[in-house]
Write a protein that holds these residues in place. Structure first.
Motif, short mmCIF file in Angstrom:
data_model
loop_
_atom_site.label_atom_id
_atom_site.label_comp_id
_atom_site.label_asym_id
_atom_site.label_seq_id
_atom_site.Cartn_x
_atom_site.Cartn_y
_atom_site.Cartn_z
N GLY A 179 0.81 -1.30 0.14
CA GLY A 179 -0.21 -0.11 0.06
C GLY A 179 0.77 1.24 0.08
N GLY A 180 1.34 1.46 1.19
CA GLY A 180 2.12 2.68 1.32
C GLY A 180 1.74 4.03 1.61
N SER A 181 0.10 4.06 1.53
CA SER A 181 -0.38 5.28 1.81
C SER A 181 -1.63 4.97 3.04
CB SER A 181 -1.20 6.02 0.83
OG SER A 181 -2.30 4.90 0.09
N GLY A 182 -2.16 6.03 3.44
CA GLY A 182 -3.06 5.90 4.73
C GLY A 182 -2.16 5.63 6.20
N PRO A 183 -2.77 5.34 7.11
CA PRO A 183 -2.39 5.29 8.35
C PRO A 183 -1.71 3.79 8.26
CG PRO A 183 -4.88 4.93 8.41
CD PRO A 183 -4.32 5.61 7.04
N ALA A 184 -0.56 3.93 9.33
CA ALA A 184 0.05 2.70 9.20
C ALA A 184 -0.39 1.83 10.05
CB ALA A 184 1.58 3.20 9.96
N LEU A 185 -0.24 0.33 9.56
CA LEU A 185 -0.80 -0.91 10.08
C LEU A 185 0.30 -1.94 10.32
CD1 LEU A 185 -4.26 -2.48 9.72
CD2 LEU A 185 -2.20 -3.82 9.38
N LEU A 186 0.72 -2.54 11.39
CA LEU A 186 1.49 -3.40 11.72
C LEU A 186 0.83 -4.77 12.07
CD1 LEU A 186 4.08 -1.83 13.91
CD2 LEU A 186 3.87 -1.71 11.58
N LEU A 187 1.08 -5.78 10.98
CA LEU A 187 0.39 -7.06 10.96
C LEU A 187 1.49 -8.12 11.44
CD1 LEU A 187 -1.81 -8.52 8.04
CD2 LEU A 187 -0.30 -10.11 9.52
N ILE A 188 1.12 -8.74 12.59
CA ILE A 188 2.09 -9.83 13.22
C ILE A 188 1.31 -11.25 12.76
CG2 ILE A 188 3.32 -10.41 15.17
CD1 ILE A 188 3.76 -7.44 14.07
N PRO A 189 2.03 -12.25 12.10
CA PRO A 189 1.45 -13.46 12.20
C PRO A 189 1.69 -14.21 13.10
CG PRO A 189 3.02 -12.53 10.24
CD PRO A 189 3.22 -11.81 11.35
N GLY A 190 1.01 -15.51 12.75
CA GLY A 190 0.85 -16.63 14.10
C GLY A 190 2.33 -17.35 14.07
N ILE A 191 2.39 -18.41 14.80
CA ILE A 191 3.37 -19.07 15.44
C ILE A 191 4.22 -19.54 14.27
CG2 ILE A 191 2.00 -21.13 15.76
CD1 ILE A 191 3.62 -21.79 18.25
N THR A 192 3.74 -20.16 13.29
CA THR A 192 4.38 -20.72 12.10
C THR A 192 4.10 -20.24 10.66
OG1 THR A 192 2.85 -22.78 11.87
CG2 THR A 192 4.86 -22.91 13.20
N SER A 193 3.84 -18.89 10.74
CA SER A 193 3.43 -18.10 9.53
C SER A 193 4.42 -17.02 9.23
CB SER A 193 1.87 -17.49 9.79
OG SER A 193 1.17 -18.50 9.85
N PRO A 194 5.64 -17.20 8.35
CA PRO A 194 6.36 -16.40 7.75
C PRO A 194 5.41 -15.28 7.29
CG PRO A 194 7.16 -18.49 7.46
CD PRO A 194 5.88 -18.54 7.76
N ALA A 195 6.18 -14.05 6.99
CA ALA A 195 5.38 -12.78 6.66
C ALA A 195 4.81 -13.12 5.18
CB ALA A 195 6.26 -11.83 6.41
N ILE A 196 5.38 -13.80 4.44
CA ILE A 196 4.87 -13.98 3.00
C ILE A 196 3.79 -15.00 2.94
CG2 ILE A 196 6.20 -16.18 2.50
CD1 ILE A 196 6.98 -14.91 -0.15
N THR A 197 3.35 -15.75 3.89
CA THR A 197 2.24 -16.64 3.70
C THR A 197 1.11 -15.55 4.37
OG1 THR A 197 2.41 -16.89 6.15
CG2 THR A 197 3.67 -18.47 4.62
N TRP A 198 1.16 -14.34 4.54
CA TRP A 198 0.06 -13.24 5.02
C TRP A 198 -0.20 -12.40 3.54
CZ3 TRP A 198 -3.86 -12.35 8.51
CH2 TRP A 198 -3.91 -13.59 9.66
#
Length: 273
Positions: free
Chosen positions: A23-42
């Protein structure tokens, strides 16, 4: 059109933290995945959030391309501090926090430690197990058996044994990245599910909070919701009725519908805030 911008690394809290930005615009949102989920899987979820937010998906330490291996502390406190240090390193003044499962527990602690920048918290089916409480329904062998298989290479088709309801694309992605989940890091997080009671954090949460429960997940029961309401009466509780614990994998549209108007208006995939 994809909202993916780039992946990057930042030195924060003494480790390398890898992230994907959408995205890069709008308010910032930090997404933290679950126990065995690398970022790319989200990524398939972040594509939608990128339509509405400046979205940053983190590889939690011990997973994906962030620092891993021996000598690191993988407990909740360190992982929560990572989130706050990440935001500071990137100069994010205010941000929404969204976490799934383990990630939801981490963002709760992060918000308690550093409340001022937090605009909201979205807790997606967090384990509410802990000392003297009902055990987390996910069993350790499911995690460790698949991780150990992945170390020598596992196909997407073989991953069907562990994720029978997932699509071929989702199974292939998990097969590709699961080997980056460092077993001791996963074990520490799993143990924390049972040894650390997150209920202590609910009364301290500094911003509006959404709790999303998976209707078929078995993680959050009606009695859990009732207890949490007593701890944080202002909490908004919603349900993804047709999904198990991995909510967006099970019901993609239902996941976004379950946010309702928490972020101001519905998060309809394809629409913009």
């Amino acid at each position: 059109m994809s909202t993916f911008l780039y992946g990057g690394n930042v030195q924060a809290n003494g480790i390398r933290q890898h992230y994907l930005r959408y995205g890069g615009s709008g308010p910032a949102l930090l997404l933290i995945p679950g126990i065995t989920s690398p970022a790319i899987t989200w990524g398939f979820v972040a594509e939608v959030f990128g339509q509405h937010f400046d979205t940053w998906v983190l590889d939690v330490r011990g997973r994906g391309l962030s620092s891993s291996g021996e000598g690191l502390d993988y407990g909740t406190e360190s992982c929560a501090e990572d989130i706050n240090a990440f935001a500071a390193a990137l100069g994010l003044q205010n941000y929404h926090l969204l976490g799934h499962s383990m990630g939801a527990r981490f963002i709760m602690r992060a918000a308690v430690l550093q409340p001022a920048p937090v605009l909201s918290l979205a807790l997606i089916d967090p384990p509410v197990s802990g000392p003297g409480r009902r055990a987390y329904p996910g069993k350790w062998p499911w995690y460790v058996d698949s991780i150990r298989q992945s170390l020598s290479g596992i196909s997407g088709e073989a991953m069907r044994e562990y994720c029978p309801t997932w699509s071929e694309v989702q199974r292939n992605l998990r097969a590709e990245w699961l080997h980056t989940c460092y077993e001791p890091a996963i074990r520490r997080a799993y143990d924390d599910f049972h040894q650390l009671d997150i209920h202590q954090y609910f009364p301290q949460l500094p911003a509006k909070t959404l709790l999303m429960a998976a209707g078929k997940g078995g993680v959050i029961q009606p009695e859990d919701e009732a207890e949490i309401r007593t701890l944080l009466p202002t909490i908004e509780i919603t349900h993804a009725a047709n999904a198990g614990h991995m909510i967006p994998w099970d019901d993609f549209d239902g996941f976004f519908a379950a946010f309702g108007t928490f972020y101001g208006q519905p998060l309809t995939p394809g629409a913009h805030l």
